[in-house]
Write a protein that holds these residues in place. Sequence first.
Motif, PDB file in Angstrom:
ATOM      1  N   GLY A   1       0.694  -1.279   0.014  1.00 16.36           N
ATOM      2  CA  GLY A   1      -0.111   0.140  -0.146  1.00 16.36           C
ATOM      3  C   GLY A   1       0.783   1.358   0.064  1.00 16.36           C
ATOM      4  O   GLY A   1       1.989   1.106   0.096  1.00 16.36           O
ATOM      5  N   PRO A   2       0.208   2.380   0.128  1.00 17.32           N
ATOM      6  CA  PRO A   2       0.850   3.612   0.127  1.00 17.32           C
ATOM      7  C   PRO A   2       1.746   4.017   1.343  1.00 17.32           C
ATOM      8  O   PRO A   2       1.218   3.364   2.352  1.00 17.32           O
ATOM      9  CB  PRO A   2       0.107   4.740  -0.273  1.00 17.32           C
ATOM     10  CG  PRO A   2      -1.390   4.046   0.190  1.00 17.32           C
ATOM     11  CD  PRO A   2      -1.127   2.501   0.115  1.00 17.32           C
ATOM     12  N   GLN A   3       2.873   4.378   1.134  1.00 15.98           N
ATOM     13  CA  GLN A   3       3.573   4.912   2.378  1.00 15.98           C
ATOM     14  C   GLN A   3       4.041   3.849   3.396  1.00 15.98           C
ATOM     15  O   GLN A   3       3.796   3.612   4.553  1.00 15.98           O
ATOM     16  CB  GLN A   3       2.870   6.012   3.259  1.00 15.98           C
ATOM     17  CG  GLN A   3       2.560   7.325   2.313  1.00 15.98           C
ATOM     18  CD  GLN A   3       1.823   8.373   3.195  1.00 15.98           C
ATOM     19  OE1 GLN A   3       1.052   8.027   4.112  1.00 15.98           O
ATOM     20  NE2 GLN A   3       1.894   9.629   2.868  1.00 15.98           N
ATOM     21  N   ASP A   4       4.528   2.649   2.733  1.00 17.71           N
ATOM     22  CA  ASP A   4       4.855   1.507   3.515  1.00 17.71           C
ATOM     23  C   ASP A   4       3.809   0.714   4.206  1.00 17.71           C
ATOM     24  O   ASP A   4       4.043   0.009   4.824  1.00 17.71           O
ATOM     25  CB  ASP A   4       6.137   1.812   4.624  1.00 17.71           C
ATOM     26  CG  ASP A   4       7.294   2.442   3.773  1.00 17.71           C
ATOM     27  OD1 ASP A   4       7.559   1.869   2.562  1.00 17.71           O
ATOM     28  OD2 ASP A   4       8.186   3.042   4.389  1.00 17.71           O
ATOM     29  N   SER A   5       2.453   1.249   3.884  1.00 13.06           N
ATOM     30  CA  SER A   5       1.574   0.281   4.484  1.00 13.06           C
ATOM     31  C   SER A   5       1.229  -0.824   3.468  1.00 13.06           C
ATOM     32  O   SER A   5       1.762  -1.118   2.454  1.00 13.06           O
ATOM     33  CB  SER A   5       0.179   1.116   4.331  1.00 13.06           C
ATOM     34  OG  SER A   5      -0.114   1.454   3.059  1.00 13.06           O
ATOM     35  N   ARG A   6       0.436  -1.632   4.125  1.00 13.01           N
ATOM     36  CA  ARG A   6       0.225  -3.073   3.329  1.00 13.01           C
ATOM     37  C   ARG A   6      -1.441  -3.048   3.131  1.00 13.01           C
ATOM     38  O   ARG A   6      -2.190  -2.505   4.074  1.00 13.01           O
ATOM     39  CB  ARG A   6       0.798  -4.057   3.997  1.00 13.01           C
ATOM     40  CG  ARG A   6       2.050  -4.090   4.184  1.00 13.01           C
ATOM     41  CD  ARG A   6       2.653  -5.421   4.836  1.00 13.01           C
ATOM     42  NE  ARG A   6       4.335  -5.237   4.859  1.00 13.01           N
ATOM     43  CZ  ARG A   6       4.966  -6.484   5.327  1.00 13.01           C
ATOM     44  NH1 ARG A   6       4.399  -7.577   5.601  1.00 13.01           N
ATOM     45  NH2 ARG A   6       6.415  -6.362   5.094  1.00 13.01           N
ATOM     46  N   VAL A   7      -1.874  -4.040   2.620  1.00 14.06           N
ATOM     47  CA  VAL A   7      -3.261  -4.546   2.154  1.00 14.06           C
ATOM     48  C   VAL A   7      -3.369  -5.759   2.717  1.00 14.06           C
ATOM     49  O   VAL A   7      -2.932  -6.566   1.718  1.00 14.06           O
ATOM     50  CB  VAL A   7      -3.795  -3.990   0.839  1.00 14.06           C
ATOM     51  CG1 VAL A   7      -5.317  -4.287   0.840  1.00 14.06           C
ATOM     52  CG2 VAL A   7      -3.661  -2.544   0.821  1.00 14.06           C
ATOM     53  N   LEU A   8      -4.323  -6.245   3.327  1.00 14.70           N
ATOM     54  CA  LEU A   8      -4.270  -7.578   3.627  1.00 14.70           C
ATOM     55  C   LEU A   8      -5.783  -8.253   3.414  1.00 14.70           C
ATOM     56  O   LEU A   8      -6.921  -7.602   3.726  1.00 14.70           O
ATOM     57  CB  LEU A   8      -4.326  -7.853   5.189  1.00 14.70           C
ATOM     58  CG  LEU A   8      -4.311  -9.016   6.050  1.00 14.70           C
ATOM     59  CD1 LEU A   8      -3.481 -10.150   5.433  1.00 14.70           C
ATOM     60  CD2 LEU A   8      -4.509  -9.076   7.634  1.00 14.70           C
ATOM     61  N   SER A   9      -5.854  -9.443   2.945  1.00 14.98           N
ATOM     62  CA  SER A   9      -7.192 -10.117   2.824  1.00 14.98           C
ATOM     63  C   SER A   9      -6.800 -11.525   3.442  1.00 14.98           C
ATOM     64  O   SER A   9      -5.745 -11.956   3.334  1.00 14.98           O
ATOM     65  CB  SER A   9      -7.595 -10.278   1.406  1.00 14.98           C
ATOM     66  OG  SER A   9      -7.600  -8.898   0.818  1.00 14.98           O
ATOM     67  N   LEU A  10      -7.698 -11.937   4.298  1.00 11.65           N
ATOM     68  CA  LEU A  10      -7.891 -13.343   4.503  1.00 11.65           C
ATOM     69  C   LEU A  10      -9.143 -13.916   5.194  1.00 11.65           C
ATOM     70  O   LEU A  10     -10.090 -13.177   5.335  1.00 11.65           O
ATOM     71  CB  LEU A  10      -7.075 -13.391   6.049  1.00 11.65           C
ATOM     72  CG  LEU A  10      -7.454 -12.901   7.188  1.00 11.65           C
ATOM     73  CD1 LEU A  10      -6.704 -13.579   8.248  1.00 11.65           C
ATOM     74  CD2 LEU A  10      -7.414 -11.520   7.212  1.00 11.65           C
ATOM     75  N   LYS A  11      -9.452 -15.133   4.960  1.00 14.92           N
ATOM     76  CA  LYS A  11     -10.371 -15.748   5.791  1.00 14.92           C
ATOM     77  C   LYS A  11     -10.329 -16.364   7.197  1.00 14.92           C
ATOM     78  O   LYS A  11      -9.202 -16.871   7.413  1.00 14.92           O
ATOM     79  CB  LYS A  11     -10.856 -17.086   4.939  1.00 14.92           C
ATOM     80  CG  LYS A  11     -12.051 -18.030   5.597  1.00 14.92           C
ATOM     81  CD  LYS A  11     -12.383 -19.129   4.707  1.00 14.92           C
ATOM     82  CE  LYS A  11     -13.278 -19.902   5.156  1.00 14.92           C
ATOM     83  NZ  LYS A  11     -13.627 -21.262   4.640  1.00 14.92           N
ATOM     84  N   ILE A  12     -11.366 -15.845   8.139  1.00  9.25           N
ATOM     85  CA  ILE A  12     -11.042 -16.176   9.363  1.00  9.25           C
ATOM     86  C   ILE A  12     -12.312 -17.367   9.800  1.00  9.25           C
ATOM     87  O   ILE A  12     -13.517 -17.023   9.372  1.00  9.25           O
ATOM     88  CB  ILE A  12     -11.138 -15.299  10.333  1.00  9.25           C
ATOM     89  CG1 ILE A  12     -10.172 -13.995   9.990  1.00  9.25           C
ATOM     90  CG2 ILE A  12     -10.970 -15.871  11.779  1.00  9.25           C
ATOM     91  CD1 ILE A  12     -10.140 -12.715  10.902  1.00  9.25           C
ATOM     92  N   SER A  13     -12.076 -18.312  10.332  1.00  9.68           N
ATOM     93  CA  SER A  13     -12.908 -19.209  10.384  1.00  9.68           C
ATOM     94  C   SER A  13     -12.935 -19.807  12.104  1.00  9.68           C
ATOM     95  O   SER A  13     -11.839 -19.838  12.517  1.00  9.68           O
ATOM     96  CB  SER A  13     -13.030 -20.707   9.502  1.00  9.68           C
ATOM     97  OG  SER A  13     -11.693 -21.240   9.545  1.00  9.68           O
TER      98      SER A  13
END
Length: 703
Positions: A576-588
């Motif tokens: 992501g911008p400015q050293d950020s990150r973008v996360l996707s995941l499934k939680i069960s």
Amino acid sequence: MSHSNNSESKFDPKQPSVPISYPIKTLKELESRSYYESFHYPFNKASSVPIESGYSAPLPNRRRILVCHDMAGGYVDDKWVQGDTNAEAYAIWHWHLIDVFVYFSHNLVTLPPPSWINTAHRHGVKVLGTFITEWNEGKAACDKLLSTKKSAQMYAKHLAELAANLGFDGWLLNIEVTLKPEQISNLKEFVKHLSLTMHSSVPGSLVIWYDSVTINGHLWWQNELNEYNKPFFDISDGIFTNYSWQEDYPWQSAAVAGDRKFDVYTGIDVFGRNTYGGGMWNTNVALDIIRKADVSAAIFAPGWVYETKQEPDFETAQNRWWGLVEKSWGIVRKYHGTLPFYTNFDQGRGYHISVDGDLVSDATWCNISSQSIQPLLEFADSTANSIQLIVDLKEASYSGGGNITFKGSLGEETYFKRRIFQGEFILSKLPIHFIYSVKSDNNSSLGLVFEFTSSINKTMSILLTSHGVDHLSSKFSKVVLTSEHKGNAPGWVIHEGTIEMNGYILTGIHALCYRPNATSKELKSRPFGPDHTVPSSTDYFAVLGHITVKTSNYKPDFPVSTSWLVDGEYISWKSGPQDSRVLSLKISWKLKEGKGIVFPHYNVYVEKLPQLAYGNSSTTLEPVQEYLGVAHVNCFYVSELKIPAITSSLKFIIQVCGFDGTNQNLAKSPYYQLEIKDHKLSFMKYPSYIYSWISHWMRFLRS
């Protein structure tokens, strides 16, 4: 929760993505059972609804209303299983008038989105999917489906399996193609086998035949039950007749059906296409005839009100249209259930979300799964009433995104009483405990009137109130004073009390608006009106946030956090911008011991835990719980969550919610911890005032 609608051409059901509902378009897909391999399958299961609501019971022996929902090809806002952002999405809240709900589209196999199954079952309404064959593709499908007796049975079995696994109650069958005479015997086998298999696998299930192809194989709509379609009626649970009927047809159908006349659902197209009475605002004209003939009705596409943007707005037009249905048909079904009873008046859409009085999200949203038990409001002419009551989606909510708002004018020594619920709750020997939340101005009081009936038809009305009502006490069998305490959020007052009604049935709840017999000191201590000004002596304003009725000993059994197994999978990171990150995941999540405890839903939060290094020391900041959404099954998909660069760990909290409206303490809720490896900020140095500013800001957010 915002999603793009232009990615369907690239849709791969096996790949992780925001969970959606979607149809099965070919017999090949149906036969292969590939749906169960889809990433989306576990998200599309219906949630746990107590069977006491009545959806799994046989249909009552009376005339009924079937609603067939057909809107813009299906799978619109409702396809997003975890919700979307359209606060003005279509919804139905007049469930007290509906017995059967059919989700319809022009796909081969239309699977009802779980949102409709969940809310319909909550109101005791059965839900059917649709199997339809039409045009050339439908003709080819029928050639394959009906090629042998074995193939007919096999496809019927797969349809029944889908209903059982996803949690809905059966099928509407619409064979809208011409068939060869030699195919009819296998068509009858298909209908018969589907009916038998459904009945053995799903209690109270239905298979309804649509009036299209005849027993001779002709595509010839009869608009009534007669010798051309009765052979299919005889091996199914009912018939949905076409809507181009004449005035005497419902009586003729009743005569042919005999003691099964209530299984004849006489069609009405609300759009008015060749329908008796013209549909639209004259839908009640057809309903009057059907009621007089004492058969059932099938209302096709009541979303006409929404799709055609009827004036002045959707809510008003919807209430007016369904008001015509109620006036014609009457209220012939009651909400049945056992305690606990809980509602927060949520319509499954809105402009904010609250939990226990605290605002957790101010984003617009829609998710029909979140619709609570809907009030049975009387929408009378506002010019004839001093108080107006509405479900105001923009007014503050105690829980969810709904409420009932009462506003208008009310003089001294007067009161305003209106029905909000009607049903039948059989009470045990234990006392019943009630809780309700109110936000009101400093000279407006809101009480509840509970109505009870005994086994010998003795009736009692009990007023629940926290203030003296000397001028009203004679109008009720009993007045019970409630204890009062402030809620977590400013302005909300929680009322509680207990009454003993052994041998009685709770049949109704009314709201009572009145002026309190309170001292000026008591009144001044209460909140001001909605605009924070001092109201006039006749102004009235109050908001009812929720109602809970339960036995005095009922307590939700929330397992401790360590009782759960919580897992994360399909973890995907993007820059992501400015050293950020973008996360996707499934939680069960699931209980370790496989206990048979079920819960209606789960609130999902995330804590973004930062750890900032400065010199040789480290500073841990106080975390903030960020609301992500609600899950109605034991899994949730987090899509493109933005993670600031300062974050070193994520804690996903699963807040367990009870059937009585209580929520597990977040500190005691199960969670999934995800450590962020190689986060760059752990190697960076910042001035101390940066840490101080971030720490102050996070404390402000939490407050």
